[in-house]
Motif scaffolding. Structure first.
Motif, mmCIF file in Angstrom:
data_model
loop_
_atom_site.group_PDB
_atom_site.id
_atom_site.type_symbol
_atom_site.label_atom_id
_atom_site.label_comp_id
_atom_site.label_asym_id
_atom_site.label_seq_id
_atom_site.Cartn_x
_atom_site.Cartn_y
_atom_site.Cartn_z
ATOM 1 N N UNK A 255 6.833 4.714 64.609
ATOM 2 C CA UNK A 255 7.401 6.053 65.140
ATOM 3 C C UNK A 255 6.591 7.140 64.658
ATOM 4 N N UNK A 256 5.677 7.026 63.515
ATOM 5 C CA UNK A 256 5.041 8.325 63.335
ATOM 6 C C UNK A 256 3.958 8.738 64.470
ATOM 7 N N UNK A 257 3.655 8.125 65.450
ATOM 8 C CA UNK A 257 2.791 8.278 66.418
ATOM 9 C C UNK A 257 3.692 9.365 67.354
ATOM 10 N N UNK A 258 4.786 9.212 67.444
ATOM 11 C CA UNK A 258 5.650 9.907 68.438
ATOM 12 C C UNK A 258 5.890 11.554 67.765
ATOM 13 N N UNK A 259 6.300 11.056 66.270
ATOM 14 C CA UNK A 259 6.283 12.412 65.543
ATOM 15 C C UNK A 259 5.192 13.244 65.645
ATOM 16 N N UNK A 260 3.797 12.576 65.616
ATOM 17 C CA UNK A 260 2.759 13.472 65.725
ATOM 18 C C UNK A 260 2.737 14.173 66.935
ATOM 19 N N UNK A 261 2.792 13.687 67.940
ATOM 20 C CA UNK A 261 2.787 14.327 69.249
ATOM 21 C C UNK A 261 3.835 15.490 69.373
ATOM 22 N N UNK A 262 5.297 15.250 68.989
ATOM 23 C CA UNK A 262 6.114 16.301 69.008
ATOM 24 C C UNK A 262 5.533 17.466 68.141
ATOM 25 N N UNK A 263 5.103 16.981 66.862
ATOM 26 C CA UNK A 263 4.598 18.197 65.998
ATOM 27 C C UNK A 263 3.418 18.865 66.657
ATOM 28 N N UNK A 264 2.601 18.269 67.287
ATOM 29 C CA UNK A 264 1.357 18.907 67.751
ATOM 30 C C UNK A 264 1.671 19.555 68.940
ATOM 31 N N UNK A 265 2.644 19.219 69.738
ATOM 32 C CA UNK A 265 3.247 19.997 70.812
ATOM 33 C C UNK A 265 3.821 21.311 70.103
ATOM 34 N N UNK A 319 -0.979 16.477 61.017
ATOM 35 C CA UNK A 319 -0.704 17.633 61.958
ATOM 36 C C UNK A 319 -1.258 19.049 61.248
ATOM 37 N N UNK A 320 -0.705 19.253 59.695
ATOM 38 C CA UNK A 320 -1.322 20.158 59.005
ATOM 39 C C UNK A 320 -2.601 20.129 58.633
ATOM 40 N N UNK A 321 -3.399 18.769 58.499
ATOM 41 C CA UNK A 321 -4.655 18.750 58.342
ATOM 42 C C UNK A 321 -5.588 19.359 59.530
ATOM 43 N N UNK A 322 -4.991 18.813 60.577
ATOM 44 C CA UNK A 322 -5.888 19.433 61.924
ATOM 45 C C UNK A 322 -5.519 20.860 62.081
ATOM 46 N N UNK A 323 -4.400 21.551 61.530
ATOM 47 C CA UNK A 323 -4.213 22.978 61.590
ATOM 48 C C UNK A 323 -4.793 23.661 60.631
ATOM 49 N N UNK A 324 -4.970 23.188 59.307
ATOM 50 C CA UNK A 324 -5.504 24.190 58.220
ATOM 51 C C UNK A 324 -7.067 23.837 58.257
ATOM 52 N N UNK A 325 -7.375 22.466 58.241
ATOM 53 C CA UNK A 325 -8.818 22.049 57.927
ATOM 54 C C UNK A 325 -9.824 21.709 59.417
ATOM 55 N N UNK A 326 -9.099 21.471 60.370
ATOM 56 C CA UNK A 326 -9.640 20.946 61.356
ATOM 57 C C UNK A 326 -10.092 19.344 61.318
ATOM 58 N N UNK A 327 -11.090 19.209 62.197
ATOM 59 C CA UNK A 327 -11.880 17.775 62.123
ATOM 60 C C UNK A 327 -12.849 17.710 60.866
ATOM 61 N N UNK A 328 -12.868 16.492 60.410
ATOM 62 C CA UNK A 328 -13.823 16.132 59.306
ATOM 63 C C UNK A 328 -14.694 14.821 59.759
ATOM 64 N N UNK A 329 -15.856 15.139 59.084
ATOM 65 C CA UNK A 329 -16.992 14.251 59.403
ATOM 66 C C UNK A 329 -16.633 13.024 58.332
ATOM 67 N N UNK A 330 -17.404 11.895 58.679
ATOM 68 C CA UNK A 330 -17.083 10.774 57.405
ATOM 69 C C UNK A 330 -17.292 11.097 56.076
ATOM 70 N N UNK A 331 -18.543 11.840 55.903
ATOM 71 C CA UNK A 331 -18.507 12.046 54.301
ATOM 72 C C UNK A 331 -17.455 13.268 53.973
ATOM 73 N N UNK A 332 -16.954 14.130 54.765
ATOM 74 C CA UNK A 332 -16.160 15.254 54.305
ATOM 75 C C UNK A 332 -14.788 14.488 54.201
ATOM 76 N N UNK A 333 -14.336 13.398 55.074
ATOM 77 C CA UNK A 333 -13.388 12.783 54.998
ATOM 78 C C UNK A 333 -13.118 12.042 53.592
#
Length: 493
Positions: A255-265, A319-333
């Protein structure tokens, strides 16, 4: 083409000869003056029936069989009009010589088409091989994700029979995240053409945290909150395994996938999609039905609440990772996950110690600790996170997500033979509803546009098939009816 000026008197004799082939009322003119008619003649189409009736006409044969270059058109026009004393036998002789010297245009087109077709075939072959490789690796990653996730869940359940300390197990497994960046650097050394030292690679990956790199302020403001969320997600998940069976835990965590969508929305203002709202409703309905399947007992309700809390923490982390840090490359992740392990060692180590001395998570001696189960669980969880974060480099993200769903039937089979789980109709329906909602969330954002295009193409093909069938019936008519009504297509401008 035009009349050449001869320096001697032979020009007069030539002009006199040419004047015999033209009408006295028509003055000599250049073919460039009638260029529009020449362009129209390129598109002249002669009906097959007329060509059969006019086989004696040399000009009709040439119009459809010869090349459409400027010289051949001039020859045809001159043959028809008789301008400038044109001699058909001379032109045909020159044309025969040209055909011997150079290949026919049809042959040239066939050669060019063969070369172009070969290139297209090679490109299609390369694309197909690439896609097959990606699908093959996708299947391997799906099996790896499914086996590592279900294996870690079952191994954690087995560990708690001898070592009842979920938070200590969470702390121990999180420390293994320190291996993320060293493993990434080994992959960089073997794969990258421009090899960098560990220090150079570390400094380059530190740019993900800002211009100043990984400072103390950045560590506490950006890394520490995610370390807390990571610990809560794993602890609540492991604590729920103590309360309920692994099948319910694994399916409810989907269900975390559904929660991700709701928080992202709500937070990220992502695009609204009705199908994902339906998927979120399915997830909530599945949670309620799963609770009802055990009769709302306090033991099962607490376990379900713990899993839902774990799924919520996981969604908040993403969601907070995408909000505060954005997208990360493989080395950064990889560096970020290793930093979480450092935070766990420095600031979370005190909590297992406190729980031990308060006898909340107590064990009599270190000899009874199943180190094999602890290390096996940590390795499987590390493998799962590696495939989840770096698997998109070799396959599609949707295939990786399917591995989490496939872990549900694997856990169900294991629970059926190792525990006293009862798969009543309510539990089975709840599992199907949550799984269906998870699959709906995997649909891409433009899925509705693709479906509309597919339906439109199908309709167009059906409309094209009907006229083709009528044309086949009409082609069976005798040729005499076609000859009685000869037609020439109009000139295209």
């Amino acid at each position: 083409m035009g009349i050449r000026e001869f320096p001697n008197g032979s020009a007069r004799g030539k002009a006199a000869t040419l004047s015999a082939f033209r009408s006295p009322d028509v003055s000599p003119r250049r073919l460039s003056d009638i260029s529009p008619q020449l362009r129209q003649l390129k598109y002249l189409v002669v009906d097959e029936a007329i060509k059969e009736d006019l086989k004696w006409s040399r000009s009709v044969e040439d119009l459809t069989s010869a090349s459409v270059g400027l010289t051949s058109i001039e020859e045809r026009i001159l043959r028809i009009t008789g301008y400038y004393g044109y001699q058909p036998w001379a032109a045909s002789y020159k044309r025969d010589e040209r055909s011997r010297e150079s290949p026919a245009p049809a042959e040239a087109q066939m050669q060019a088409g063969a070369e172009g077709g070969g290139r297209v075939n090679r490109c299609c072959w390369k694309c197909s091989v690439t896609q097959l490789k990606k699908i093959f690796w996708g299947v391997a990653v799906v099996l790896g994700v499914c086996s590592s996730w279900s294996g870690s869940t079952q191994l954690a359940k087995l560990t708690f029979k001898k070592f009842d300390a979920p938070f200590t197990l969470t702390w121990f497994a999180t420390n293994w995240n320190f291996l993320f960046f060293p493993l990434y650097y080994l992959g960089h050394v073997f794969k990258s053409a421009e090899k960098q030292s560990p220090k150079q690679r570390y400094r380059e990956c530190c740019r993900f945290f800002g211009d100043n790199g990984l400072t103390l302020k950045v560590f506490f403001t950006k890394a520490a909150p995610f370390g807390v969320l990571w610990t809560l997600t794993n602890y609540l998940y492991l604590h729920a395994i103590k309360k309920i069976n692994t099948t319910d835990v694994s399916v409810l965590f989907c269900c975390n996938k559904a929660f991700v969508f709701l928080l992202s929305w709500i937070v990220l203002r992502d695009r609204f999609m009705g199908v994902r709202i339906v998927a979120a409703i399915f997830a909530i309905a599945g949670i309620v039905m799963m609770t009802y399947a055990d009769g709302f007992h306090s033991h099962s309700v607490i376990g379900i609440a713990l899993v839902v809390g774990s799924a919520s923490m996981s969604a908040l982390y993403k969601v907070l990772f995408k909000l505060l840090l954005g997208s990360a490359k493989f080395g950064e992740a990889a560096l970020f996950l290793s930093v979480l392990a450092v935070f766990n060692v420095l600031f979370v180590t005190c909590i297992p110690v406190i729980l031990y001395f308060t006898k909340v998570e107590y064990w009599s001696s270190f000899d009874i600790i199943p180190w094999g189960n602890l290390c096996g669980f940590s390795i499987l969880l590390l493998t799962f996170n590696i495939l989840l974060n770096f698997g998109i480099a070799i396959t599609y993200p949707t295939l990786i997500s399917l591995g989490i769903v496939l872990s549900v039937p694997v856990n169900a089979v294991v629970d059926h033979y190792t525990s006293e789980i009862v798969f009543n109709s309510v539990r089975v329906i709840a599992i199907i509803i949550i799984g269906l909602g998870f699959l709906l969330l995997l649909l891409p954002e433009e899925w509705d546009v693709w479906v509309i295009k597919l339906l439109t193409r199908l309709k167009v093909r059906k409309k094209e098939e009907i006229p083709e069938g009528n044309g086949d019936i009409a082609s069976g008519l005798p040729n005499k009816s076609r000859r009685t009504r000869p037609s020439m297509s109009s000139f295209a401008h």
